[in-house]
Write a protein that holds these residues in place. Structure first.
Motif, PDB file in Angstrom:
ATOM      1  N   GLY A  44       1.445  -1.732  -0.230  1.00 51.32           N
ATOM      2  CA  GLY A  44       0.014  -0.202   0.046  1.00 51.32           C
ATOM      3  C   GLY A  44       0.728   1.304  -0.142  1.00 51.32           C
ATOM      4  N   LYS A  45       2.449   1.054  -0.168  1.00 55.16           N
ATOM      5  CA  LYS A  45       3.016   1.987  -0.345  1.00 55.16           C
ATOM      6  C   LYS A  45       3.893   2.026  -1.499  1.00 55.16           C
ATOM      7  CE  LYS A  45       2.350   4.220   3.739  1.00 55.16           C
ATOM      8  NZ  LYS A  45       3.313   3.696   5.233  1.00 55.16           N
ATOM      9  N   VAL A  46       4.258   3.870  -1.835  1.00 52.64           N
ATOM     10  CA  VAL A  46       5.710   2.976  -2.507  1.00 52.64           C
ATOM     11  C   VAL A  46       6.993   3.435  -2.610  1.00 52.64           C
ATOM     12  CG1 VAL A  46       5.958   4.172  -5.001  1.00 52.64           C
ATOM     13  CG2 VAL A  46       4.075   4.090  -4.683  1.00 52.64           C
ATOM     14  N   THR A  47       7.686   2.889  -1.910  1.00 55.35           N
ATOM     15  CA  THR A  47       9.158   3.130  -1.728  1.00 55.35           C
ATOM     16  C   THR A  47      10.247   3.449  -2.853  1.00 55.35           C
ATOM     17  OG1 THR A  47       8.491   1.351   0.337  1.00 55.35           O
ATOM     18  CG2 THR A  47      10.762   2.201  -0.549  1.00 55.35           C
ATOM     19  N   VAL A  48      10.848   4.280  -2.977  1.00 62.33           N
ATOM     20  CA  VAL A  48      11.591   4.872  -3.691  1.00 62.33           C
ATOM     21  C   VAL A  48      13.209   4.437  -3.977  1.00 62.33           C
ATOM     22  CG1 VAL A  48      11.818   7.308  -4.957  1.00 62.33           C
ATOM     23  CG2 VAL A  48      10.077   5.898  -4.705  1.00 62.33           C
ATOM     24  N   LEU A  49      13.928   4.258  -4.455  1.00 57.27           N
ATOM     25  CA  LEU A  49      15.337   3.928  -4.622  1.00 57.27           C
ATOM     26  C   LEU A  49      16.410   4.685  -5.230  1.00 57.27           C
ATOM     27  CD1 LEU A  49      17.482   2.015  -3.063  1.00 57.27           C
ATOM     28  CD2 LEU A  49      17.276   0.144  -4.501  1.00 57.27           C
ATOM     29  N   SER A 172      -0.104  -8.986  -9.270  1.00 55.61           N
ATOM     30  CA  SER A 172       0.555  -9.859  -7.720  1.00 55.61           C
ATOM     31  C   SER A 172       0.407  -8.777  -7.020  1.00 55.61           C
ATOM     32  CB  SER A 172       2.620  -9.617  -8.096  1.00 55.61           C
ATOM     33  OG  SER A 172       2.590  -9.799  -9.735  1.00 55.61           O
ATOM     34  N   ASP A 173       1.391  -8.962  -5.705  1.00 55.55           N
ATOM     35  CA  ASP A 173       0.937  -8.333  -4.378  1.00 55.55           C
ATOM     36  C   ASP A 173       2.174  -6.714  -4.727  1.00 55.55           C
ATOM     37  OD1 ASP A 173      -0.917 -10.073  -3.486  1.00 55.55           O
ATOM     38  OD2 ASP A 173       0.565 -10.634  -1.964  1.00 55.55           O
ATOM     39  N   TYR A 174       3.072  -7.358  -5.578  1.00 53.56           N
ATOM     40  CA  TYR A 174       4.149  -6.334  -5.090  1.00 53.56           C
ATOM     41  C   TYR A 174       4.511  -6.642  -6.190  1.00 53.56           C
ATOM     42  CZ  TYR A 174       4.657  -7.416   0.255  1.00 53.56           C
ATOM     43  OH  TYR A 174       3.584  -7.591   1.596  1.00 53.56           O
ATOM     44  N   TYR A 175       5.020  -5.328  -6.619  1.00 54.45           N
ATOM     45  CA  TYR A 175       5.893  -4.504  -7.970  1.00 54.45           C
ATOM     46  C   TYR A 175       7.047  -4.181  -7.417  1.00 54.45           C
ATOM     47  CZ  TYR A 175       1.372  -6.570 -10.763  1.00 54.45           C
ATOM     48  OH  TYR A 175       0.464  -7.556 -10.602  1.00 54.45           O
ATOM     49  N   GLY A 203      -3.566  -1.063  -3.182  1.00 57.11           N
ATOM     50  CA  GLY A 203      -3.149  -1.906  -1.638  1.00 57.11           C
ATOM     51  C   GLY A 203      -2.178  -2.969  -2.504  1.00 57.11           C
ATOM     52  N   LYS A 204      -1.461  -2.296  -3.635  1.00 54.23           N
ATOM     53  CA  LYS A 204      -0.544  -3.326  -4.606  1.00 54.23           C
ATOM     54  C   LYS A 204       1.024  -2.834  -2.747  1.00 54.23           C
ATOM     55  CE  LYS A 204      -2.303  -5.712  -6.519  1.00 54.23           C
ATOM     56  NZ  LYS A 204      -2.683  -7.019  -6.731  1.00 54.23           N
ATOM     57  N   GLY A 205       1.690  -3.360  -2.704  1.00 55.89           N
ATOM     58  CA  GLY A 205       3.437  -2.294  -2.799  1.00 55.89           C
ATOM     59  C   GLY A 205       4.022  -2.628  -3.758  1.00 55.89           C
ATOM     60  N   VAL A 206       4.893  -0.977  -3.964  1.00 57.84           N
ATOM     61  CA  VAL A 206       5.624  -0.866  -5.447  1.00 57.84           C
ATOM     62  C   VAL A 206       6.752  -0.695  -4.579  1.00 57.84           C
ATOM     63  CG1 VAL A 206       5.433   0.021  -7.277  1.00 57.84           C
ATOM     64  CG2 VAL A 206       3.717   0.215  -6.462  1.00 57.84           C
ATOM     65  N   VAL A 207       7.317  -0.879  -5.341  1.00 61.38           N
ATOM     66  CA  VAL A 207       9.124  -0.449  -5.566  1.00 61.38           C
ATOM     67  C   VAL A 207       9.670  -0.246  -6.780  1.00 61.38           C
ATOM     68  CG1 VAL A 207      11.546  -1.105  -4.008  1.00 61.38           C
ATOM     69  CG2 VAL A 207       9.712  -1.626  -3.164  1.00 61.38           C
ATOM     70  N   VAL A 208      10.493   1.613  -6.826  1.00 61.58           N
ATOM     71  CA  VAL A 208      10.940   2.412  -7.606  1.00 61.58           C
ATOM     72  C   VAL A 208      11.975   2.363  -7.617  1.00 61.58           C
ATOM     73  CG1 VAL A 208      10.641   3.706  -9.383  1.00 61.58           C
ATOM     74  CG2 VAL A 208       7.904   2.742  -7.918  1.00 61.58           C
ATOM     75  N   SER A 209      12.782   1.858  -8.979  1.00 62.35           N
ATOM     76  CA  SER A 209      14.508   2.906  -8.232  1.00 62.35           C
ATOM     77  C   SER A 209      14.236   3.779  -9.880  1.00 62.35           C
ATOM     78  CB  SER A 209      15.690   1.989  -8.953  1.00 62.35           C
ATOM     79  OG  SER A 209      16.371   1.586  -9.567  1.00 62.35           O
ATOM     80  N   THR A 210      14.675   4.756  -9.045  1.00 57.40           N
ATOM     81  CA  THR A 210      14.687   5.553 -10.757  1.00 57.40           C
ATOM     82  C   THR A 210      15.975   6.583 -10.697  1.00 57.40           C
ATOM     83  OG1 THR A 210      12.870   7.735 -11.221  1.00 57.40           O
ATOM     84  CG2 THR A 210      13.265   7.077  -9.479  1.00 57.40           C
ATOM     85  N   VAL A 219       5.409  10.413  -6.895  1.00 57.56           N
ATOM     86  CA  VAL A 219       5.137   8.430  -6.583  1.00 57.56           C
ATOM     87  C   VAL A 219       5.271   8.647  -5.007  1.00 57.56           C
ATOM     88  CG1 VAL A 219       4.233   8.065  -8.459  1.00 57.56           C
ATOM     89  CG2 VAL A 219       5.636   7.658  -7.594  1.00 57.56           C
ATOM     90  N   GLY A 220       6.580   8.578  -4.818  1.00 55.40           N
ATOM     91  CA  GLY A 220       6.622   8.415  -3.255  1.00 55.40           C
ATOM     92  C   GLY A 220       6.437   8.773  -1.988  1.00 55.40           C
ATOM     93  N   ASP A 221       6.069   7.832  -1.758  1.00 49.88           N
ATOM     94  CA  ASP A 221       6.278   7.110   0.285  1.00 49.88           C
ATOM     95  C   ASP A 221       7.451   6.949   1.221  1.00 49.88           C
ATOM     96  OD1 ASP A 221       3.046   7.304  -0.436  1.00 49.88           O
ATOM     97  OD2 ASP A 221       3.332   5.684  -0.739  1.00 49.88           O
ATOM     98  N   ARG A 222       8.407   6.783   0.698  1.00 54.09           N
ATOM     99  CA  ARG A 222       9.377   6.801   1.264  1.00 54.09           C
ATOM    100  C   ARG A 222      10.517   6.724   0.748  1.00 54.09           C
ATOM    101  NH1 ARG A 222      10.243   5.782   6.345  1.00 54.09           N
ATOM    102  NH2 ARG A 222      12.624   5.533   6.695  1.00 54.09           N
ATOM    103  N   PHE A 223      11.624   6.998   1.028  1.00 57.21           N
ATOM    104  CA  PHE A 223      12.783   7.368  -0.072  1.00 57.21           C
ATOM    105  C   PHE A 223      14.412   6.768   0.223  1.00 57.21           C
ATOM    106  CE2 PHE A 223      10.066  11.432  -0.888  1.00 57.21           C
ATOM    107  CZ  PHE A 223      10.151  10.626  -1.964  1.00 57.21           C
ATOM    108  N   TYR A 224      14.828   5.524   0.209  1.00 51.70           N
ATOM    109  CA  TYR A 224      15.892   5.510   0.178  1.00 51.70           C
ATOM    110  C   TYR A 224      17.024   5.574  -0.834  1.00 51.70           C
ATOM    111  CZ  TYR A 224      14.022   2.044   3.343  1.00 51.70           C
ATOM    112  OH  TYR A 224      13.395   0.955   4.704  1.00 51.70           O
ATOM    113  N   PHE A 225      17.984   6.187  -0.335  1.00 47.96           N
ATOM    114  CA  PHE A 225      19.011   6.786  -0.980  1.00 47.96           C
ATOM    115  C   PHE A 225      19.972   5.556  -0.389  1.00 47.96           C
ATOM    116  CE2 PHE A 225      18.177  11.867  -1.259  1.00 47.96           C
ATOM    117  CZ  PHE A 225      17.005  11.054  -1.304  1.00 47.96           C
TER     118      PHE A 225
END
Ligand SMILES: Nc1ncnc2c1ncn2[C@@H]1O[C@H](COP(=O)(O)OP(=O)(O)OP(=O)(O)O)[C@@H](O)[C@H]1O
Ligand SMILES: [Mg+2]
Length: 333
Positions: A44-49, A172-175, A203-210, A219-225
């Motif tokens: 249910g969140k978009v996590t950005v890498l 799928s549940d996660y993308y 309600g899917k979990g999404v991880v985006v590298s960009t 789109v980001g709910d949380r960011f990882y650098f």
């Protein structure tokens, strides 16, 4: 029933729906590329890498559906540790769909229709159900009418859209999306933002590298650098200061120089902002004072000006300014 501590947030509330990397290390032959990664991507969140070329983003993402196996540490999906036998991997790949950085790595069928239908058919779908899934997926990415086209004749951006359609058809549940906006035009970008937002609201979990700041911010709910195989920063608000330091492409806006006194050595500033109405400023400066000094100073910097901001607590002010697309410099005496 025993429940792993991994399933709890630090505040004690329960989270069972997430992808998690714990102390993950990975080497290609003898070269260590991931040096102890801790990472969480909630459903249910978009996590950005984000991070420089070669930082290790793709390598990390490939662990999330078992494409790579950690040298040490582990990956958990919904609290369950990923195992690497064939049966477990099939289960993981049904749950977590990986959209490749290069669509050519993902597109395996001769025609567009066949490519989108491949996954759902393997899951047992057929007839009208299959037709509907393929049709909806192609519609979602704007590739209606492309059903009979040979995949090899698609443009780069069209291939990207096809790869996303094939992903959507899997439900799928996660993308996991590795640089989904590379190669696409403005309409394609909007489609990707809408797709990611739809996945989140479903309600899917999404991880985006960009490397695409527009996408990250949209789109980001949380960011990882990431840098050199490590997570060096994470947070829920995009941090421009750290992003610039890590070579993440950002806009070249203006700048705020923070100082606890009016420093007349600063020749090149366009504006001087004062919070407490300092009377001792030369009149040759354009002054920002009175109401909403902070907001007006930031706005001037976003417009491209250089603003000297005079305040008592420069460190705290620097922190407050981190979420704006401006350079922030603290003036040392
Ligand atoms: N199959 C491989 N064999 C050996 N080294 C590899 C392999 N794949 C990647 N690497 C190296 O691992 C490091 C991390 O690569 P990775 O593809 O994960 O980076 P990235 O952050 O995704 O970069 P980019 O932004 O360019 O996509 C790089 O130095 C890369 O050269
Ligand atoms: Mg990559």
């Amino acid at each position: 029933m025993a429940v792993s501590v991994d399933n709890y947030r630090t505040d004690g509330s329960r989270v069972v729906v997430l992808i998690q990397a714990v102390k993950l290390r990975f080497s290609y032959r003898d070269r260590e590329v991931l040096n102890g990664i801790d990472f969480i991507a909630e459903k249910g969140k978009v996590t950005v890498l984000m991070g420089r070329n070669g930082a290790g983003k793709t390598t990390l993402l490939k662990h999330f559906n078992g494409l790579l196996k950690p040298s040490s540490g582990k990956v958990l999906i919904d609290g369950e540790e990923v195992k690497y036998d064939r049966k477990s991997l099939l289960k993981v790949r049904k749950k977590v769909f990986y959209v490749f950085q290069n669509p050519d790595d993902q597109i395996l069928s001769p025609t567009v229709w066949q490519d989108v239908a491949f996954g759902p058919r393997n899951l047992g779908l057929s007839g009208n159900d299959l037709e509907k899934v393929v049709k909806d997926a192609l519609k979602a990415v704007g590739l209606e009418g492309y059903e009979k086209r040979l995949c090899s004749t698609l443009s780069g951006g069209e291939k990207r859209k096809l790869a996303i359609a094939s992903a959507l058809a899997m439900n799928s549940d996660y993308y996991i999306m590795d640089e989904p906006s590379a190669n696409v035009d403005g309409d394609g970008f909007e489609m990707i933002v809408e797709t990611v937002e739809k996945l989140r609201s479903d309600g899917k979990g999404v991880v985006v590298s960009t490397h695409d700041l527009d996408l990250a911010k949209a789109v980001g709910d949380r960011f990882y650098f990431m840098e050199n195989g490590r997570i060096v920063w994470s947070g829920e608000k995009f941090n421009y200061r750290i992003a610039r330091k890590l070579g993440i492409r950002t806009f070249a806006f203006g700048k705020v120089i923070l100082s606890d006194q009016v420093n007349h050595a600063v020749k090149k500033v366009d504006y001087v902002a004062v919070q407490n109405g300092d009377a001792s400023i030369e009149r040759s400066f354009r002054i920002i004072s009175g109401n909403a000094v902070f907001e007006r100073a930031v706005l001037k910097a976003i417009e491209g000006y250089c603003v000297l901001f005079v305040c008592d607590d420069v460190e705290r002010m620097a922190e407050k300014m981190e979420k704006y697309p401006i350079d922030v410099e603290i003036l040392e005496e």
